[in-house]
Design an enzyme around this catalytic site. Structure first.
Site, PDB file in Angstrom:
ATOM      1  N   CYS A  93     -26.430  61.821  48.884  1.00 25.43           N
ATOM      2  CA  CYS A  93     -25.487  61.856  47.768  1.00 25.43           C
ATOM      3  C   CYS A  93     -26.000  62.880  46.751  1.00 25.43           C
ATOM      4  CB  CYS A  93     -25.359  60.477  47.129  1.00 25.43           C
ATOM      5  SG  CYS A  93     -24.145  60.430  45.813  1.00 25.43           S
ATOM      6  N   LEU A  94     -25.477  64.085  46.846  1.00 21.05           N
ATOM      7  CA  LEU A  94     -25.886  65.183  45.974  1.00 21.05           C
ATOM      8  C   LEU A  94     -24.666  66.065  45.760  1.00 21.05           C
ATOM      9  CD1 LEU A  94     -28.402  66.456  44.594  1.00 21.05           C
ATOM     10  CD2 LEU A  94     -28.743  67.750  46.711  1.00 21.05           C
TER      11      LEU A  94
END
Length: 94
Positions: free
Chosen positions: A27-28
């Site tokens: 999750c970036l």
């Protein structure tokens, strides 16, 4: 489709981290194309890997993929560090 779309990156080794799920997805925001993400063609692989390295060192518990791990990181960091150490020994040690 790189550099106009971000490369697909995931971890093969299980990691105990609030921003990485059990499938190894990260999750970036710079790993997602606009409008939901922040990827631009001017970003390069070095920038991307540096961002992942920073995320590993400093998780973002406010944008988790793993809510339970995020909660543990926020409210009981000592237990989080213990679990992370155990996972490292189990999955990433020879």
């Amino acid at each position: 489709r790189y550099p106009f779309h971000p490369p697909k990156i995931r971890f093969l080794t299980p990691i105990y981290h609030p921003n990485i799920d059990s499938a190894g997805r990260i999750c970036l925001d710079i790993l997602k194309p606009p409008p939901k993400g922040a990827w631009t063609p001017c970003l390069n692989i070095i920038t991307l890997l540096t961002s992942i390295q920073l995320l590993m060192a400093e998780p973002n518990p406010d944008d988790p993929l793993m809510a339970e791990i995020s909660s543990e990181y926020k409210y009981n960091k000592e237990v989080f560090l213990l679990h992370a150490r155990l996972w490292t020994e189990k999955h990433a040690s020879q």
